[in-house]
Design a protein around this motif. Structure first.
Motif, mmCIF file in Angstrom:
data_model
loop_
_atom_site.group_PDB
_atom_site.id
_atom_site.type_symbol
_atom_site.label_atom_id
_atom_site.label_comp_id
_atom_site.label_asym_id
_atom_site.label_seq_id
_atom_site.Cartn_x
_atom_site.Cartn_y
_atom_site.Cartn_z
ATOM 1 N N THR A 427 0.829 -1.203 0.000
ATOM 2 C CA THR A 427 0.000 0.000 0.000
ATOM 3 C C THR A 427 0.866 1.257 0.000
ATOM 4 O OG1 THR A 427 -0.113 -0.053 2.411
ATOM 5 C CG2 THR A 427 -1.913 -1.104 1.213
ATOM 6 N N ASP A 428 0.235 2.362 -0.384
ATOM 7 C CA ASP A 428 0.853 3.680 -0.289
ATOM 8 C C ASP A 428 0.885 4.076 1.183
ATOM 9 O OD1 ASP A 428 0.965 6.601 -0.115
ATOM 10 O OD2 ASP A 428 0.735 6.598 -2.285
ATOM 11 N N LYS A 429 2.051 4.429 1.675
ATOM 12 C CA LYS A 429 2.198 4.736 3.093
ATOM 13 C C LYS A 429 1.392 5.957 3.501
ATOM 14 C CE LYS A 429 5.729 5.002 6.670
ATOM 15 N NZ LYS A 429 7.181 4.978 6.957
ATOM 16 N N ILE A 430 1.169 6.875 2.567
ATOM 17 C CA ILE A 430 0.447 8.103 2.887
ATOM 18 C C ILE A 430 -1.052 7.907 2.777
ATOM 19 C CG2 ILE A 430 0.186 10.542 2.346
ATOM 20 C CD1 ILE A 430 2.952 9.676 3.385
ATOM 21 N N THR A 431 -1.491 7.425 1.624
ATOM 22 C CA THR A 431 -2.932 7.329 1.371
ATOM 23 C C THR A 431 -3.533 6.005 1.832
ATOM 24 O OG1 THR A 431 -2.643 6.373 -0.828
ATOM 25 C CG2 THR A 431 -2.586 8.786 -0.656
ATOM 26 N N PHE A 480 8.444 5.747 -5.682
ATOM 27 C CA PHE A 480 8.222 5.418 -4.280
ATOM 28 C C PHE A 480 9.535 4.936 -3.668
ATOM 29 C CE2 PHE A 480 3.991 5.283 -5.912
ATOM 30 C CZ PHE A 480 3.150 5.624 -4.856
ATOM 31 N N GLU A 481 9.683 5.201 -2.384
ATOM 32 C CA GLU A 481 10.814 4.639 -1.671
ATOM 33 C C GLU A 481 10.563 3.161 -1.398
ATOM 34 O OE1 GLU A 481 11.336 6.903 1.869
ATOM 35 O OE2 GLU A 481 12.330 8.564 0.840
ATOM 36 N N TYR A 495 0.846 -23.779 10.900
ATOM 37 C CA TYR A 495 0.234 -22.767 10.045
ATOM 38 C C TYR A 495 0.521 -23.049 8.573
ATOM 39 C CZ TYR A 495 0.261 -20.527 14.617
ATOM 40 O OH TYR A 495 0.095 -20.268 15.947
ATOM 41 N N THR A 496 -0.299 -22.476 7.729
ATOM 42 C CA THR A 496 -0.126 -22.663 6.290
ATOM 43 C C THR A 496 0.262 -21.380 5.572
ATOM 44 O OG1 THR A 496 -2.489 -22.265 5.912
ATOM 45 C CG2 THR A 496 -1.783 -24.551 6.230
ATOM 46 N N GLU A 497 0.278 -20.253 6.279
ATOM 47 C CA GLU A 497 0.594 -19.004 5.602
ATOM 48 C C GLU A 497 1.209 -17.997 6.569
ATOM 49 O OE1 GLU A 497 -3.315 -18.010 4.192
ATOM 50 O OE2 GLU A 497 -3.641 -16.578 5.818
ATOM 51 N N MET A 498 1.924 -17.051 5.982
ATOM 52 C CA MET A 498 2.506 -15.951 6.726
ATOM 53 C C MET A 498 2.193 -14.674 5.959
ATOM 54 S SD MET A 498 6.506 -15.265 7.670
ATOM 55 C CE MET A 498 6.475 -16.394 9.051
ATOM 56 N N ILE A 499 1.765 -13.650 6.667
ATOM 57 C CA ILE A 499 1.393 -12.389 6.036
ATOM 58 C C ILE A 499 2.470 -11.343 6.315
ATOM 59 C CG2 ILE A 499 -0.307 -10.527 5.964
ATOM 60 C CD1 ILE A 499 -2.417 -12.589 6.776
ATOM 61 N N VAL A 500 3.001 -10.782 5.251
ATOM 62 C CA VAL A 500 3.966 -9.693 5.355
ATOM 63 C C VAL A 500 3.489 -8.560 4.467
ATOM 64 C CG1 VAL A 500 6.351 -8.952 5.016
ATOM 65 C CG2 VAL A 500 5.871 -11.268 5.835
ATOM 66 N N ASN A 501 3.030 -7.475 5.076
ATOM 67 C CA ASN A 501 2.580 -6.299 4.328
ATOM 68 C C ASN A 501 3.706 -5.277 4.249
ATOM 69 O OD1 ASN A 501 -0.094 -7.284 4.038
ATOM 70 N ND2 ASN A 501 -0.568 -6.617 6.115
ATOM 71 N N LEU A 502 3.721 -4.527 3.159
ATOM 72 C CA LEU A 502 4.707 -3.464 2.974
ATOM 73 C C LEU A 502 4.002 -2.159 2.657
ATOM 74 C CD1 LEU A 502 7.393 -5.269 0.769
ATOM 75 C CD2 LEU A 502 7.443 -4.927 3.243
ATOM 76 N N GLU A 503 4.599 -1.049 3.107
ATOM 77 C CA GLU A 503 4.097 0.285 2.789
ATOM 78 C C GLU A 503 5.205 1.062 2.088
ATOM 79 O OE1 GLU A 503 0.766 1.382 6.116
ATOM 80 O OE2 GLU A 503 2.858 1.816 6.628
ATOM 81 N N LEU A 504 4.909 1.548 0.899
ATOM 82 C CA LEU A 504 5.899 2.299 0.133
ATOM 83 C C LEU A 504 5.627 3.793 0.273
ATOM 84 C CD1 LEU A 504 6.220 0.168 -3.140
ATOM 85 C CD2 LEU A 504 7.163 -0.217 -0.859
ATOM 86 N N ILE A 512 6.892 14.546 -5.888
ATOM 87 C CA ILE A 512 6.078 13.694 -5.011
ATOM 88 C C ILE A 512 4.641 13.561 -5.495
ATOM 89 C CG2 ILE A 512 5.528 15.617 -3.461
ATOM 90 C CD1 ILE A 512 5.588 13.578 -1.182
ATOM 91 N N LEU A 513 4.098 14.657 -6.029
ATOM 92 C CA LEU A 513 2.697 14.600 -6.456
ATOM 93 C C LEU A 513 2.522 13.784 -7.721
ATOM 94 C CD1 LEU A 513 1.547 18.236 -5.660
ATOM 95 C CD2 LEU A 513 1.363 16.177 -4.276
ATOM 96 N N ALA A 514 3.561 13.768 -8.557
ATOM 97 C CA ALA A 514 3.495 12.915 -9.740
ATOM 98 C C ALA A 514 3.417 11.451 -9.312
ATOM 99 C CB ALA A 514 4.714 13.147 -10.627
ATOM 100 N N GLY A 515 4.126 11.118 -8.224
ATOM 101 C CA GLY A 515 4.065 9.765 -7.694
ATOM 102 C C GLY A 515 2.681 9.390 -7.221
ATOM 103 N N LEU A 516 1.895 10.389 -6.865
ATOM 104 C CA LEU A 516 0.529 10.122 -6.405
ATOM 105 C C LEU A 516 -0.483 10.075 -7.537
ATOM 106 C CD1 LEU A 516 0.409 12.450 -3.301
ATOM 107 C CD2 LEU A 516 0.420 9.971 -3.293
#
Length: 633
Positions: A427-431, A480-481, A495-504, A512-516
């Motif tokens: 996900t987008d870290k800001i929005t 994005f960084e 367990y059968t799964e592991m969840i790892v979420n990332l925020e860019l 920055i606004l072009a990135g959005l």
């Protein structure tokens, strides 16, 4: 029942009996009646006197292969290929060598088969996969097998778990059987269906409404328990029915459970006197019915088919699963695991360790792909078949006639370390909105890249990984960084799964606004109010400004060229003003917007000036407001 299906293949090897008297005539008669054990005895007597006779050697080799004794077939196929360059014998010899575990020699004869013009995908697989056996033997061992206590000296196979009981097929000597008869193919009793309660070691033969004096094969049940499907010899009014060539084929029957009794056994509509259908299996949701058949129009000996199931329980027209699954060889014993969305099946046509091996294929977008050999210890140089897995995917049954068993075909229980899935959302870290098209790079602890996955529209990714390893994951997307996390999959057996979420994080620079994707908003013709589709874009910018408290911008609004220049200057100023007011209403301080100015029609984005003929989309591109970052710190 595996052998019964294989008798279909036997007809491909059968030659017209020579009109000679004596032992040869008698042996050929036994052979053509599929009495292979008795035929071997007679042919071996003849072999002692004529060890170089082509016909005797060919028949002995074929008999041993039908009896699933490839090691005994080798010397006879060797004599056959010395006297004949027919490609079919080269292929048969190569298959027998593989079944005996002599892989190097098998490859040699596969090469000879190919060099003399033999065409078969099994030969191509040998040379397209030179590292196959190394990969199989080095495969991660996920299975632990154990011989089932119900096994006897005779054939036992096809176990499934249903309603707290184990159902299976057996040729055991059963005291309760009303008629004791022996099958000429292997001199064992005819196959019947039995059940075994989990709390008892006594196998109970199903009643005569299911079992007859001929063969019955492995059963499956509809999810609601109302119907049982099973294989049976083509048998009606206590009489075996044969096809035009004298073969008693197989049919799939359906029985109905009424007052706790199985009654009304009837063959399915696609069963036939002229070909065999068998090995029924139904998906756990009851929507798909799989089976095996040598019906006309297939790809090889026996193929796997599927029927959709009507809401009322009937079956639609069978469909062949196609050449990804089916080969020139024989595909049998389908089993579909609903949760994994995978088909498991046995085949001697795909590249394997021996005779029948167990394979799996993934179903995605109604297409099967990635046919994979399950490797050891599931597979051996012998026949491995009738794979069945419980809903959780951690234990099940398979059948095999490998060495070390109790008797002929044996049932094995197994436990399996389940697939372990790494999944998450980017996900987008800001929005906090999902990021489509972000690249997930999974590496080991030394930084060696293992997998790269691109996120879907919802920002989701998923990949199977190994347990008990250290990993690094990196999320990457232009503008994005990167986000980086280290993790491991130790101690996850439950367990059968592991969840790892990332925020860019959007890049902290003037773009920055072009990135959005929110650096421009658009207006309707001759209007200056904020459109509904513009508000989410403005909210993105506001979210960035709320995070970066020192960020300062200015606003520039524009119009298309229609109307007078003076009017357009006023209109663009109103657009800038309405945009400015929206920001202030959302809590942005006035000091952080240095100006909001209208530029009329003087900064067009295209060649749609006065007098130019443009469409509405081209004019829309000029009716816009842009945002310029003046500083971030």
């Amino acid at each position: 029942m595996k052998r019964i299906v294989l008798l279909i293949i036997a007809t491909l090897f059968s030659l017209t009996a020579f009109s000679q008297l004596g032992k040869k005539k008698y042996a050929d008669k036994l052979y053509n009646e599929f009495s292979f054990i008795k035929a071997v005895e007679v042919y071996n007597e003849m072999y002692q006197k004529k060890p170089d006779n082509f016909h005797i050697n060919e028949r002995l080799a074929n008999c041993y292969m039908f009896l699933r004794q490839p090691e005994n077939a080798l010397k006879h196929y060797k004599n056959v290929v010395r006297k004949s360059a027919n490609p079919k014998y080269y292929l048969a010899y190569a298959q027998a060598l593989r079944g005996a575990g002599e892989y190097k020699k098998s490859e040699k004869w596969m090469r000879k088969f190919k060099n003399i013009g033999g065409k078969d995908t099994r030969a191509n697989q040998f040379f397209d996969n030179p590292d196959f056996f190394d990969l199989i033997y080095n495969k991660e061992k996920r299975y632990a097998l154990k011989n089932h206590p119900a096994n006897t000296y005779n054939s036992d196979y096809g176990a499934i778990k249903y309603n707290g009981e184990t159902y299976f097929v057996s040729a055991r000597n059963d005291e309760d059987a009303s008629t004791k008869r022996v099958y000429n193919w292997n001199n064992q009793p005819f196959l019947d269906i039995f059940k075994l309660n989990d709390s008892s070691s006594v196998a109970i033969r199903l009643p005569e409404s299911i079992n007859t004096k001929f063969h019955e094969g492995a059963a499956c049940f509809t999810p609601n328990g109302k119907y049982m499907y099973f294989t049976r010899n083509n048998y009606h009014n206590k009489k075996a029915i044969k096809d035009s060539e004298g073969t008693n084929n197989l049919k799939i029957f359906r029985a109905e459970l009424i007052n706790n009794e199985w009654v009304n056994s009837r063959p399915l509509f696609f069963s036939s006197d002229e070909y065999s259908v068998g090995h029924p299996s139904i998906s756990s949701d009851g929507k798909y019915f799989f089976f095996t058949s040598d019906m006309p129009g297939g790809y090889g000996g026996t193929d796997i088919y599927v029927c959709e199931v009507h809401e009322r329980g009937g079956l639609k027209k069978p469909m062949n699963l196609g050449p990804i699954i089916n080969t020139e060889g024989n595909e049998m014993f389908p089993f579909f695991h609903q949760k994994e969305n995978r088909l498991y099946f046995s085949s001697d046509g795909h590249l394997g360790l021996g005779q029948l091996d167990i394979f799996t294929a993934e179903l995605k977008d109604n297409t099967y792909s990635n046919v994979t050999n399950l490797g050891e210890p599931v597979n051996s140089i012998a026949d491995d078949f009738a794979y069945n897995l419980n809903e959780l995917g951690n234990e099940g049954f398979l059948s095999s006639n490998r060495e070390g068993g109790v008797g002929d075909d044996d049932i094995y229980t197994f436990t399996r370390r389940r697939d372990f899935t790494l999944k998450g959302r980017i996900t987008d870290k800001i929005t906090k909105e999902p990021l489509e098209g972000a690249t997930i790079i999974l590496s080991d602890s030394d930084g060696n890249i293992l997998h790269e996955v691109v996120t879907a529209e919802d920002g989701y990714y998923e990949k199977l990984i190994k347990r008990n390893h250290n990993y690094q994951i990196n999320g990457d997307k232009p503008k994005f960084e990167n986000d980086f996390k280290a993790f491991n999959s130790f101690n996850q057996e439950e367990y059968t799964e592991m969840i790892v979420n990332l925020e860019l994080d959007p890049l902290r620079d003037m773009n920055i606004l072009a990135g959005l994707s929110a650096d421009i908003i658009y207006f309707d013709f001759d209007k200056w109010d904020i459109r509904e589709d513009a508000k989410p874009e403005l909210n993105k910018i506001i979210a960035v400004m709320n995070k970066y408290k020192n960020m300062v911008i200015h606003i520039e609004s524009h119009t298309d060229s229609r109307g007078s220049a003076a009017y357009n200057e006023k209109l663009s100023s109103k657009r800038a003003e309405s945009t400015y007011n929206y920001f202030i209403e959302q809590g942005i301080e006035t000091s952080r917007i240095t100006s909001h100015k209208g530029y009329g029609e003087y900064q067009l984005t295209n060649d749609c000036g006065d007098g130019k003929k443009c469409n509405e989309d081209q004019h829309q591109a000029n009716r816009r407001t842009e945002f310029v970052i003046e500083k971030m710190n």
